[in-house]
Design an enzyme around this catalytic site. Sequence first.
Site, PDB file in Angstrom:
ATOM      1  N   GLU A  87     -52.886 -62.798 -88.355  1.00 58.67           N
ATOM      2  CA  GLU A  87     -54.074 -64.046 -88.629  1.00 58.67           C
ATOM      3  C   GLU A  87     -55.239 -63.213 -88.425  1.00 58.67           C
ATOM      4  OE1 GLU A  87     -53.236 -68.006 -87.368  1.00 58.67           O
ATOM      5  OE2 GLU A  87     -55.578 -68.525 -87.651  1.00 58.67           O
ATOM      6  N   LYS A 275     -51.276 -74.968 -81.259  1.00 62.24           N
ATOM      7  CA  LYS A 275     -51.095 -73.812 -82.159  1.00 62.24           C
ATOM      8  C   LYS A 275     -52.295 -72.635 -82.061  1.00 62.24           C
ATOM      9  CE  LYS A 275     -51.218 -71.252 -86.301  1.00 62.24           C
ATOM     10  NZ  LYS A 275     -52.240 -70.377 -86.714  1.00 62.24           N
ATOM     11  N   ASP A 291     -40.261 -62.351 -75.808  1.00 58.96           N
ATOM     12  CA  ASP A 291     -39.638 -63.264 -76.931  1.00 58.96           C
ATOM     13  C   ASP A 291     -40.426 -64.270 -77.100  1.00 58.96           C
ATOM     14  OD1 ASP A 291     -37.921 -65.225 -78.029  1.00 58.96           O
ATOM     15  OD2 ASP A 291     -36.226 -64.882 -76.919  1.00 58.96           O
ATOM     16  N   HIS A 388     -63.647 -68.200 -90.407  1.00 61.50           N
ATOM     17  CA  HIS A 388     -62.389 -67.618 -91.036  1.00 61.50           C
ATOM     18  C   HIS A 388     -62.442 -67.100 -92.223  1.00 61.50           C
ATOM     19  CE1 HIS A 388     -58.829 -69.977 -89.213  1.00 61.50           C
ATOM     20  NE2 HIS A 388     -59.408 -69.658 -88.376  1.00 61.50           N
TER      21      HIS A 388
HETATM   22  C1  MEV Z   1     -55.923 -71.601 -86.814  1.00 56.19           C
HETATM   23  O1  MEV Z   1     -54.953 -70.625 -86.597  1.00 56.19           O
HETATM   24  C2  MEV Z   1     -56.125 -72.279 -85.292  1.00 56.19           C
HETATM   25  C3  MEV Z   1     -56.853 -73.350 -85.291  1.00 56.19           C
HETATM   26  O2  MEV Z   1     -56.402 -74.545 -86.063  1.00 56.19           O
HETATM   27  C4  MEV Z   1     -56.615 -74.092 -84.029  1.00 56.19           C
HETATM   28  C5  MEV Z   1     -57.435 -75.291 -83.627  1.00 56.19           C
HETATM   29  O3  MEV Z   1     -57.616 -76.135 -84.755  1.00 56.19           O
HETATM   30  O4  MEV Z   1     -57.902 -75.795 -82.543  1.00 56.19           O
HETATM   31  C6  MEV Z   1     -58.321 -73.223 -85.488  1.00 56.19           C
END
Ligand code: MEV
Length: 436
Positions: A87, A275, A291, A388
């Site tokens: 990513e 995430k 792992d 991003h």
């Molecule tokens: C993207 O990989 C992760 C985010 O969506 C985490 C978040 O929203 O806190 C940017």
Amino acid sequence: MADRFFVEGFSKKNKEQKIDWLRQTYLKNKPEDIEILKKYWLPDKHLQSLHEGFAENTLSNFTLPFSIAPNFPINGKLYAVPMVTEESSVVAAAAKAAKFWFEHGGFRAEVKGKIKTGHIHFFYDGSPADLQKFLDDHKQEYAERLRPFTENMEKRGGGIRSVELENHSDKLPGYYTWTFRFDTADSMGANFINTILEEWSDYFEEDFAREYGLKPEVVLRILSNYNPECLVKVRAEAVISALKTGMSGEEYARRFVKALDIARVNPYRAVTHNKGIMNGIDAVVLATGNDFRAVEAGAHAYASRSGKYTSLSNAFIRDGKLIFEMEIPLALGTVGGVTRIHPMAKTALDILQNPDAEELMKIAAATGLAQNFSAVHSLITEGIQKGHMRMHLNNILLQMNVTDEERKKLSDYFRNKKVHVRAVKEKLEEWRKNRA
Ligand code: MEV
């Protein structure tokens, strides 16, 4: 079922034969894919054969970027954190957050426990008191019988910490577990745990049947990836008046806490929030040959421990400070598995100055919290897309077959603009047309 794609004895074919089979079946009209498989073979034959030993039916290698996020201040020590991720914005975000927290005293991390669990799951319709008596009678003897399997681990400071009977008959008639707690020292310990469980259950089945005339039915002997006692806590604190973020420190801290509150109460947001944390943790877990599936499963289970899925991190304001913290179970190892066998994992551990398992837990947790900080920071300020897309531009350019000169020109042009595929394509076509 007759199927022309069915293959017998695939694992017995050598690598060339396996690729040849693909050439005649699933990749019939795709010579470029066959070429790619071969292009990713390592020129060093020894390394290539090492890689092929990691998994069955290996045809090639699937590479991911191995990156570094420098300046990570954890417990007064500065780390360069190796990260493996596809990513594009993750490493830049981690490095940015590390620098930010460097200026605010860094991360403090502490391991609260390193206990892992495993179970023998069995069914039995006799008296639970007999099971308990059996355990009391045999606990010591079994510890001795298991000595050949445990002595090495005990020398390294680990071993079996407890065995208990748990009665689950209220949920499933006749269902019990022998619940084991282990310390696996600096290893992740999966093999150790599963070996002990299988041995112990063999002794149990045989001895119990002989002594009580009743054979319990053992169904599963397996470690658990839910390890709430293998826990690390990480915290960062910033003096609010010293926060430099483009808005007042008070306003920033207030918005930050609100964003965390949302993740606490709303599972839709909590999953995405977590995430973001795992973006950092998985990258370290992968880089060090651990792992990541086990870590992911355990982390999300921990996020649901109250019965409702919630955020793993938390933020609040106290005494003029923004306090940002997280508790997460991380069953990591720095010996065993591929941690020392995969040359890249060994290099990652060398970069980290060869941490023990506890130190690696702290590093991974701090990287997760840093990643979470970066995401929430972007979300409550300029939004996530600007950063991003800047990184995403690179991926778009990679797909567009641009020259080095065009890449530079497009990167400059889109530096402060909204990036999307059509805009980049149009700009490129416009320049190419003008040049023609
Ligand atoms: C993207 O990989 C992760 C985010 O969506 C985490 C978040 O929203 O806190 C940017």
